[in-house]
Design a protein around this motif. Structure first.
Motif, short mmCIF file in Angstrom:
data_model
loop_
_atom_site.label_atom_id
_atom_site.label_comp_id
_atom_site.label_asym_id
_atom_site.label_seq_id
_atom_site.Cartn_x
_atom_site.Cartn_y
_atom_site.Cartn_z
N SER A 200 14.57 -0.73 -25.74
CA SER A 200 15.38 -2.53 -25.34
C SER A 200 15.10 -3.74 -26.15
CB SER A 200 15.00 -2.12 -24.34
OG SER A 200 13.52 -2.48 -23.93
N ARG A 201 15.48 -4.81 -26.13
CA ARG A 201 16.16 -5.50 -26.51
C ARG A 201 16.51 -6.88 -26.10
NH1 ARG A 201 16.76 -7.18 -32.88
NH2 ARG A 201 15.18 -9.58 -33.30
N GLY A 202 15.82 -7.85 -25.94
CA GLY A 202 16.03 -9.03 -24.93
C GLY A 202 17.19 -9.79 -26.01
N VAL A 214 19.73 -1.12 -27.22
CA VAL A 214 20.34 -1.51 -28.53
C VAL A 214 20.55 0.39 -29.44
CG1 VAL A 214 19.47 -3.10 -28.32
CG2 VAL A 214 18.35 -2.48 -30.04
N ARG A 215 19.85 1.24 -29.15
CA ARG A 215 19.09 2.45 -29.73
C ARG A 215 18.83 3.76 -28.76
NH1 ARG A 215 14.69 5.29 -32.25
NH2 ARG A 215 13.12 3.81 -31.11
N LEU A 216 20.30 4.56 -28.72
CA LEU A 216 19.81 6.05 -28.60
C LEU A 216 19.94 7.40 -29.29
CD1 LEU A 216 19.14 7.56 -25.41
CD2 LEU A 216 22.20 7.10 -25.12
N GLU A 217 18.88 8.05 -28.64
CA GLU A 217 18.59 8.75 -30.30
C GLU A 217 18.56 10.19 -29.38
OE1 GLU A 217 16.26 8.27 -33.73
OE2 GLU A 217 17.89 6.44 -34.11
N ASN A 218 19.33 11.38 -30.17
CA ASN A 218 18.80 12.92 -28.71
C ASN A 218 18.02 14.13 -29.32
OD1 ASN A 218 20.28 14.04 -31.14
ND2 ASN A 218 21.72 15.19 -30.19
N TYR A 219 17.37 13.13 -30.83
CA TYR A 219 15.73 14.23 -30.27
C TYR A 219 14.73 12.45 -30.71
CZ TYR A 219 13.64 18.29 -32.43
OH TYR A 219 12.84 19.10 -32.69
N ALA A 220 13.63 13.59 -30.17
CA ALA A 220 12.18 13.37 -30.15
C ALA A 220 11.06 14.29 -30.99
CB ALA A 220 11.86 12.06 -28.66
N ILE A 221 10.52 13.31 -31.42
CA ILE A 221 9.49 14.35 -32.21
C ILE A 221 7.98 14.20 -31.33
CG2 ILE A 221 7.27 14.79 -34.25
CD1 ILE A 221 10.60 15.31 -34.42
#
Length: 558
Positions: A200-202, A214-221
């Motif tokens: 998220s960003r102001g 501002v970013r949404l990605e379907n994998y995280a380590i």
């Protein structure tokens, strides 16, 4: 309702290059949307549900919320009773240009668990590491809290819901990683079942605290450092309590449960104890060695050719027609050395520890195991254990299996020193998949997600995958919290990799830069001397102006 807390101004001098890069990110135009994501939740080779996440603009052009749910195939509580766990979420703030303070007024340093133990200076939370509170706020605590942040109030039949609406001051950015977890509170152990990353960003428009996702990605380590942080701060230990970890051979035999195994002799160990077998003829501890060719004992059809023999390459693959000694993996879809199958093609070094073993005692089936192998140059601080199963056409393949299987135990490293790695990571990471040995792309070639990407060790750890060749050349099953469902498409490596990592580092000149032999011809089985690659890093210090931030970390329904 949105609850924001003003934080004292701080100076961010020398905060590191990652934050500098983040501050150059483009904010999506107002009204722009990020696509929803989803991934399956798999326990012991059975899909028990899926996680769905999307951005909610809340009918407000200046404030976004991230909303999601774990939608199970049965009632959540029934599923929890079945596996003796409680589902929740774990969230960690990985980067924050203006961190919050803990309950004692101490400024937090990313990465930090969100919420921290006992909450923030302005927002109460319980003393467990999970995002949704498992018990209520004490009546004498004056900090902000909303009972809709209770775990019990977020479970609706077959759904576990999630909502977060951070508030950032203009220009501030916060990066999150969020995971579905299952915990046993009585024994203070937990397992994780997949996750996603977001930021998220102001924004300069609207009231104070206006923020956009501002970013949404379907994998995280799920980093090792996260596990250590959970253990240090909360006392919970990670265990693969829901993963189908282990070798394929662990399922074979087992009449004595392993109690007397290891000294009965090869035939008896294999039949009764699920042994990984013995080293092939001529094998010695080595680096970059190749061994064979050896007879398969059956015919195997692979990319239009039939093979009855194979080579074992120390660096985590087998090949047909010729050996392969390359220690830095080439992109599998275009490598032109030889047809190969790579459960984990990286710079394996068994001179310090580990071995390669083979089993051929089961008709129409070959099993090759790289057991507790280190990485170049003779490093033994991190090890990898993985196994390849290959079956002939006359093998009666059980339902939900295939004729090629990749099985993984613990995989702790990704790169050798001569592949521009340091401490087992960075540089050109291990490759996992199938190649026809031609420079042109074949529709049947497969490179698994995160192959030659940061995170491949985490992706395969404690999982197994079945494939079918040559009929479909696609994945038919997976296990261990994510696997390759919902679809492991052909040529998946050509699709965008949804991870914020060091991408595009498959340097073609890595071999020459390291001083290793640039030829791909097979080397002798003896240990091959390799140089030590000297790595350097250029770090940037930055001086940013004084910033102020208004934010709400915790679950608050609007």
């Amino acid at each position: 309702m949105k609850a924001y807390q003003q934080i004292l101004s701080i100076s961010l001098n020398g905060i590191g290059i990652a934050v500098v890069i983040n501050n150059f990110w483009t904010i999506p135009a107002l009204g722009a949307t990020l696509g929803p994501i989803q991934f399956p939740v798999i326990i012991n080779n059975t899909q028990v549900g899926q996680v769905k996440v999307r951005v909610d603009d809340q009918d407000d052009p200046y404030f976004d919320a991230l909303v999601g749910e774990f939608e199970a195939t049965s009632q959540i509580r029934d599923l929890e009773n079945q596996y003796k766990v409680r589902f929740n979420l774990f969230q960690i703030i990985t980067q924050d240009s203006d961190p919050k303070k803990d309950s004692n007024g101490n400024l937090l340093t990313p990465p930090y668990i969100d919420p921290v133990r006992n909450g923030y200076d302005d927002l109460w939370a319980d003393d467990r590491p999970w995002y949704l509170d498992e018990f209520s706020q004490p009546p004498n605590d004056p900090r902000e809290w909303d009972e809709r942040g209770l775990l019990d109030n977020s479970v609706f039949g077959s759904r576990l819901t999630f909502r977060d609406s951070p508030g950032n001051y203009i220009g501030d950015q916060t990066d999150f990683a969020t995971f579905l977890i299952a915990s046993d509170s009585q024994n203070k152990i937990y397992d994780f079942l997949g996750g996603f990353e977001w930021s998220s960003r102001g924004v300069p428009q609207g009231e104070e605290g206006a923020s956009k996702i501002v970013r949404l990605e379907n994998y995280a380590i799920f980093e090792e450092s996260y596990k250590q942080q959970i253990r240090d701060e909360f006392g919970y230990r990670w265990q693969p309590i829901l993963h189908s970890s282990g070798y394929y051979t662990d399922r074979l035999g087992g009449a004595f449960g392993g109690q007397f195994c290891g000294g009965l002799g090869g035939v008896f160990d294999n039949a009764l104890c699920g042994s990984i077998g013995t080293s092939p003829p001529g094998y010695i501890p080595n680096d970059d060695g190749s061994f064979g060719s050896y007879p398969l004992g059956f015919s195997f059809s692979y990319f239009g050719n039939s093979y009855d023999s194979f080579y074992i390459n120390n660096n985590g693959n087998i090949s047909f027609g010729r050996p392969v000694s390359a220690y830095t993996p080439n992109p599998l879809l275009t490598e032109n050395i030889a047809p190969l199958i790579a459960p984990y093609w990286g710079d394996v070094d068994t001179r310090g520890t580990g071995t390669v073993a083979v089993r051929t005692d089961i008709p129409n089936q070959l099993i090759v195991t790289w057991d507790k192998v280190g990485y170049y140059s003779q490093h033994t601080d991190k090890l990898a254990s993985f196994q390849l199963v290959l079956r002939g056409s006359d093998y009666p393949v059980p339902p939900n299996e295939g004729n090629v299987g990749f099985f993984y135990k613990d995989v702790q490293w990704e790169t050798g020193d001569a592949s521009s790695g340091f401490g087992g990571f960075g540089g050109t990471e291990a490759a996992v998949g199938f190649s026809d040995g031609l420079s042109t792309v074949n529709p049947g070639e497969i490179s698994l997600p995160f192959s030659q990407q940061t995170g491949i060790s985490e992706y395969v750890r404690n999982k197994h995958f079945w494939f079918n060749y040559p009929e479909t050349a696609t994945c038919s099953g997976a296990s261990g919290g994510g696997g390759c469902a919902p679809a492991l498409a052909r040529n998946i490596a050509s699709q965008p990799m949804l991870v914020s990592s060091i991408a595009g580092t498959n340097a073609p000149n890595a071999k020459n830069l390291s001083g290793k032999d640039s030829e791909d011809d097979a080397l002798a089985a003896e240990a091959v001397p390799e140089p030590t690659t000297v790595l350097g890093a250029l770090l940037a210090a930055c001086g940013l102006g004084t910033l102020k931030k208004l934010k709400n970390r915790k679950f608050i329904q609007p």
